[in-house]
Design a protein around this motif. Structure first.
Motif, short mmCIF file in Angstrom:
data_model
loop_
_atom_site.label_atom_id
_atom_site.label_comp_id
_atom_site.label_asym_id
_atom_site.label_seq_id
_atom_site.Cartn_x
_atom_site.Cartn_y
_atom_site.Cartn_z
N THR A 124 0.84 -1.20 0.00
CA THR A 124 0.00 0.00 0.00
C THR A 124 0.87 1.25 0.00
O THR A 124 1.77 1.39 0.82
CB THR A 124 -0.91 0.01 1.25
N CYS A 172 0.38 7.78 5.44
CA CYS A 172 -0.14 7.71 6.81
C CYS A 172 0.96 7.61 7.86
O CYS A 172 0.86 8.19 8.94
CB CYS A 172 -1.06 6.51 6.96
N TRP A 213 -1.82 6.93 13.83
CA TRP A 213 -2.30 6.34 12.56
C TRP A 213 -2.63 4.88 12.84
O TRP A 213 -2.27 4.36 13.90
CB TRP A 213 -1.29 6.55 11.45
N PRO A 214 -3.38 4.20 11.93
CA PRO A 214 -3.91 2.88 12.26
C PRO A 214 -2.89 1.92 12.84
O PRO A 214 -3.15 1.26 13.86
CB PRO A 214 -4.47 2.40 10.92
N CYS A 261 -6.25 0.89 1.87
CA CYS A 261 -7.38 1.67 1.33
C CYS A 261 -7.01 2.61 0.20
O CYS A 261 -7.90 3.11 -0.47
CB CYS A 261 -8.08 2.43 2.44
S1 SF4 Z 1 -5.88 1.50 5.43
FE1 SF4 Z 1 -5.29 2.93 7.09
S2 SF4 Z 1 -3.03 2.87 7.24
FE2 SF4 Z 1 -3.63 1.90 5.28
S3 SF4 Z 1 -3.48 3.55 3.74
FE3 SF4 Z 1 -5.63 3.51 4.47
S4 SF4 Z 1 -5.73 4.97 6.20
FE4 SF4 Z 1 -3.53 4.52 5.81
#
Ligand code: SF4
Ligand code: SF4
Length: 367
Positions: free
Chosen positions: A274, A278, A289-290, A300
């Motif tokens: 990804t 973030c 952040w997550p 995402c």
């Molecule tokens: S899923 Fe969460 S950590 Fe991954 S790109 Fe999206 S917002 Fe960022």
């Protein structure tokens, strides 16, 4: 929305009106350079350009979406650099934020298009249904017709969120509405994809800041995303990466590995495939952040992440596009992340990791 009294003000004048001093303005320019991931040597040129930058007209179209992208941008709890830039644009049309409704709203859109022909920016969130125009209409106009009509006189288009950028959730199998992205329809205008579900506010305003400063869009990757924000993977910037490299993985949300902050790959983290910022810009004014909150990345900001398998399944790695992104053919398992990370680090060595969060308070501390 647009304030006619400040319509002709430059960004420099607008900031001074908001109480930002000259020294604060230079700090603002430094933060803007950081936001756009430009070197500090660019700050004087940015200051000169932003001092003279006039308010661009922005028409924001919302199609098949959940309003999360707008919420992401407007739900800040404290004044930020993002707010200052967002406040500076002339937001002439936005379903959720505008006071006008019905014919008055459509008249505002048409007036903005007419008065700023060739110069305005169109921001789109949401996908466009092609199976039946009746699936999503505004003022009786299909999303497809409104997009084509509005973009015809635009300088550029910013597709905000994964729905506008790649089709997003409406495009997920079996795609009942025939949802497509903006760039699948618009071929004759520059389109920048600011993907994410939702996208990071700093990234949205970073693209606007780039347009304000340089009069154009930033350099894009092969998926149409600004390289300064999407040039490196989540995995490459993740503070849990040393645990990944040592093979130390949390297996559940409450085991010893989770408590020690080990890598979340085996719990489904899609960080290795990804591309987003973030890990460096973080969320909620840089609070966290997550992955820092103990949850793996869902991927995402990548195409078709909804169809990539279970969010908590480490082996349900999105194929096809993801494999292409990281330059690999058939890949699976932990080796994917290691190989992708290595390739990415080598190929994107000059991509940026200087993003930082600066608040309005920070501006005034140095004044
Ligand atoms: S899923 Fe969460 S950590 Fe991954 S790109 Fe999206 S917002 Fe960022
Ligand atoms: S797999 Fe996820 S948690 Fe582990 S290092 Fe990569 S991004 Fe961080």
């Amino acid at each position: 929305m647009a304030d006619s009294k400040t319509e002709t003000k430059t960004l420099g004048e607008s900031l001074r009106q908001q109480g930002v001093s000259r020294r604060g303005f230079l700090k603002f320019c430094t933060a803007t350079a950081s936001m756009m991931a430009l070197p500090p040597a660019m700050v004087p040129a940015i200051a000169e350009a932003l001092e003279k930058a006039r308010r661009p007209s922005v028409i924001w179209l919302s199609f098949q979406e959940c309003t999360g992208c707008t919420e992401s941008l407007t739900r800040a709890h404290a004044p930020t650099i993002e707010n200052l830039i967002f406040n500076h644009i002339s937001l002439d049309y936005h379903h959720t934020l505008q006071a006008a409704a019905g014919e008055g709203a459509e008249a505002a859109r048409e007036a903005a298009m007419h008065e700023n022909h060739g110069k305005y920016i169109v921001v789109v969130d949401g996908s466009i249904p092609l199976k039946d125009p009746g699936f999503s209409t505004i003022a009786g106009i299909s999303n497809l017709d409104m997009l084509k009509e509005t973009v015809a006189g635009a300088a550029a288009v910013i597709a905000v969120g994964s729905c506008a950028a790649f089709g997003g959730l409406p495009h997920a199998s079996p795609n009942p509405t025939g949802a497509v992205s903006v760039s699948e329809i618009i071929k004759d205008k520059p389109v920048v994809n600011v993907s994410g579900c939702p996208p990071i506010p700093t990234v949205i305003t970073g693209v606007l800041a780039h347009f304000l400063t340089f009069g154009g869009l930033p350099e894009l990757d092969d998926l149409g995303r600004p390289k300064v924000f999407y040039g490196q993977s989540i995995h490459d910037r993740c503070y849990r990466r040393p645990f990944y490299d040592k093979g130390l993985f949390a297996e559940t949300f409450d085991d010893e590995g989770a408590r020690k902050g080990w890598c979340l790959y085996r719990m489904g983290c899609k960080g290795p495939m990804t591309y987003n910022a973030c890990a460096t810009t973080k969320w909620n004014q840089g609070t966290s952040w997550p992955v820092e909150s103990g949850h793996g990345c869902l991927g995402c900001s990548e195409p078709d992440f909804w169809d990539g398998g279970g969010f908590y399944n480490a082996i349900s790695i999105p194929d096809g596009d993801i494999a292409r992104n990281i330059g690999l053919g058939a890949v699976a398992g932990v080796a994917v992340g290691a190989a992708a990370g290595m390739l990415n680090r080598n190929a994107k060595a000059d991509a940026v990791s200087r993003h930082e969060t600066v608040t309005v308070d920070d501006l005034e501390k140095t004044s």
